[in-house]
Motif scaffolding. Structure first.
Motif, short mmCIF file in Angstrom:
data_model
loop_
_atom_site.label_atom_id
_atom_site.label_comp_id
_atom_site.label_asym_id
_atom_site.label_seq_id
_atom_site.Cartn_x
_atom_site.Cartn_y
_atom_site.Cartn_z
N VAL A 55 0.84 -1.20 0.00
CA VAL A 55 0.00 0.00 0.00
C VAL A 55 0.88 1.25 0.00
O VAL A 55 1.71 1.43 0.89
CB VAL A 55 -0.93 0.03 1.23
N GLY A 56 0.70 2.09 -1.01
CA GLY A 56 1.43 3.36 -1.11
C GLY A 56 0.46 4.51 -1.27
O GLY A 56 -0.76 4.33 -1.29
N THR A 58 0.05 9.16 -0.71
CA THR A 58 0.43 10.27 0.17
C THR A 58 -0.36 10.22 1.46
O THR A 58 0.20 10.26 2.55
CB THR A 58 0.20 11.62 -0.53
N ASN A 59 -1.67 10.15 1.36
CA ASN A 59 -2.55 10.04 2.52
C ASN A 59 -3.49 8.86 2.32
O ASN A 59 -3.83 8.51 1.20
CB ASN A 59 -3.36 11.33 2.71
N GLY A 60 -3.91 8.26 3.43
CA GLY A 60 -4.84 7.14 3.35
C GLY A 60 -4.18 5.78 3.43
O GLY A 60 -4.87 4.75 3.55
N LYS A 61 -2.84 5.74 3.38
CA LYS A 61 -2.15 4.44 3.44
C LYS A 61 -2.46 3.71 4.75
O LYS A 61 -2.82 2.53 4.75
CB LYS A 61 -0.63 4.64 3.34
N GLY A 62 -2.29 4.44 5.85
CA GLY A 62 -2.51 3.80 7.15
C GLY A 62 -3.92 3.30 7.32
O GLY A 62 -4.15 2.21 7.88
N GLY A 151 7.42 7.39 -0.91
CA GLY A 151 7.44 7.19 -2.36
C GLY A 151 6.89 5.83 -2.74
O GLY A 151 5.73 5.53 -2.52
N GLY A 152 7.74 5.00 -3.29
CA GLY A 152 7.29 3.68 -3.72
C GLY A 152 8.37 2.99 -4.53
O GLY A 152 8.89 1.95 -4.16
N VAL A 167 -2.44 2.15 -4.46
CA VAL A 167 -1.98 3.52 -4.26
C VAL A 167 -3.19 4.39 -3.94
O VAL A 167 -4.14 4.44 -4.71
CB VAL A 167 -1.24 4.06 -5.50
N THR A 168 -3.14 5.03 -2.78
CA THR A 168 -4.24 5.88 -2.33
C THR A 168 -4.08 7.28 -2.92
O THR A 168 -3.48 7.44 -3.96
CB THR A 168 -4.24 5.92 -0.80
N GLY A 169 -4.60 8.28 -2.25
CA GLY A 169 -4.52 9.64 -2.75
C GLY A 169 -3.10 10.15 -2.89
O GLY A 169 -2.21 9.81 -2.11
#
Length: 433
Positions: A55-56, A58-62, A151-152, A167-169
């Protein structure tokens, strides 16, 4: 063993590599290849024995990791999850079957990484990632969920071949390492996508480069609003996937915010990609939505006054914080205790909550990477010229000041860096709430 306690291991790791962040995969791959024989991984150490979801974003990964972990646990699967950064304890990063890794287990894993690396230097994150992978393989789980650190494409997590990548937002963050444009950032995030593997995109209007890159590498693209979607209904929501796949009458996620429906829908799409190997009964999905927890993401402590804690440290996260604040009843005034790290855009973060904060309490975040309080002050005035921010020498003083000035009907919002929220949760003023 080099050290006999977790604190000493972690302190030493911070000094091992001259750079705090150096995005490369060669070092981690080399050390993992040397660790592989003892783990019984065979000729391809980068493909693990069980399904892996990476899961990658900027926001929302957790949030997405938390949903997946909650669902797999509710369904009775043995699940391992790796996240970063931690909030209160390093052990939070490494979870096996819902339990944080014990100090002695982490120390043993660190010793194995140390022995395998020889003279190879590793960053703090690389060392920890290898230790987590070592513990996960030894635990023989049925599924592993890995959160990208930064990053990723060149993140240490990306040495492992995922069965599904999500990949989230995508938004501006870590531009020093990922690029100054959203297209550059999207290219780096898309580095976790693989040919002939599902590439789940959890943003309705992502930078075009994200989907383009997924298609270029030959991934099977599934984007929210296109190949899958969710619909919010009174008291419930429904999910639809490719073909005739659908779930209905799902309960609202326990994590707050309307945006959490998109996060949950994206995580559900990732899980659905593995349905032939790890089927999730609808009862487990519903149970997981009820039980899911994620500390520091709009964590509310009701009381008089109400306290809210949120690790919103970039503009996109601050927009989500603002939406949650609008939905949270507050009869009195809102006080903000606010600090960030040096590389964050304080003006954009402050602007996102403009009109929702009545009084600002500014202090430097703990540690040497703190943004100077003078810059925080300037940023708040740029975003909200009529504000009269109060400035403190340290976070403890800012928390005490906010607590003293807040009435019973007020709300105190502590937000910014992870270090800010961590220090606040440890503070005696907050702990007594």
């Amino acid at each position: 063993m080099r050290f006999d306690n977790l604190a000493d291991w972690l302190a030493w790791q911070e000094t091992l590599h001259p750079a705090r962040i150096e995005l490369r995969l060669e070092r981690v791959k080399a050390v993992w290849s040397r660790m592989a024989p003892d783990l019984g991984l065979g000729d391809d150490p980068f493909r693990l024995p069980c399904p892996v979801i990476t899961v990658g974003g900027t926001n929302g990964k957790g949030s997405c990791v938390a949903y997946l972990e909650a669902w797999y646990q509710a369904a009775g699967y043995r699940c391992c999850a790796y996240t970063s950064p931690h909030l209160l304890r390093y052990n939070e990063r490494v979870r096996i079957d819902g339990a944080e890794a014990a100090d002695n287990a982490l120390c043993d894993a660190f010793a194995r990484v140390d022995a395998a690396r020889g003279e190879q230097l590793l960053t703090y994150f690389e060392f920890g990632t290898l230790a987590a992978l070592d513990l996960f393989v030894r635990a023989a789980p049925e599924v592993i969920v890995l959160e990208v650190g930064l990053g990723g494409r060149l993140d240490a997590v990306n040495i492992i071949e995922p069965d599904v990548a999500l990949v989230t937002g995508i938004a501006f963050d870590h531009t020093r390492w990922l690029g100054e444009t959203l297209e550059q950032i999207a290219f780096e995030k898309a580095g976790i996508f693989r040919a002939r593997r599902p590439a789940v995109i959890g943003q309705r209007e992502p930078p075009p480069r994200l989907r383009e890159r997924a298609e270029e590498v030959g991934a099977s693209v599934l984007q929210i609003g296109r190949e899958f979607d969710c619909r919010i209904e009174p008291g419930q929501w429904r999910w639809r996937g490719p073909g005739e796949r659908a779930w209905s009458a799902l309960p609202a996620p326990a994590l707050r915010g309307r945006f959490q429906y998109d996060n949950a829908a994206s995580a559900l799409c990732a899980a659905d990609c593995l349905a032939d190997r790890l089927p999730l009964p609808v009862a487990a999905i519903r149970a997981g939505l009820h039980r899911v927890q994620l500390a520091g993401r709009f964590t509310v402590r009701p009381g008089r006054p109400t306290w809210v804690f949120d690790v919103a440290h970039n503009a996109q996260a601050a927009v989500a914080l603002a939406a949650n604040l609008r939905a949270l009843p507050c009869a009195g005034r809102r006080h903000a205790v606010f600090s960030l790290l040096e590389d964050k855009d304080a003006v954009a973060v402050a602007a996102a909550v403009t009109g929702l904060i009545d009084e600002w309490h500014l202090a430097p975040a703990p540690g040497i990477r703190a943004k100077p309080v003078s810059e925080l002050h300037e940023a708040v005035l740029t975003a909200q010229p009529q504000a009269k921010p109060l400035v403190y020498a340290g976070l403890d003083q800012a928390l005490a000041g906010a607590a003293e000035r807040a009435s019973d009907d007020d709300c105190v919002v502590v937000f910014g860096s992870f270090m800010t929220v961590e220090a606040a949760l440890r503070n005696p003023v907050v702990a007594s709430v």
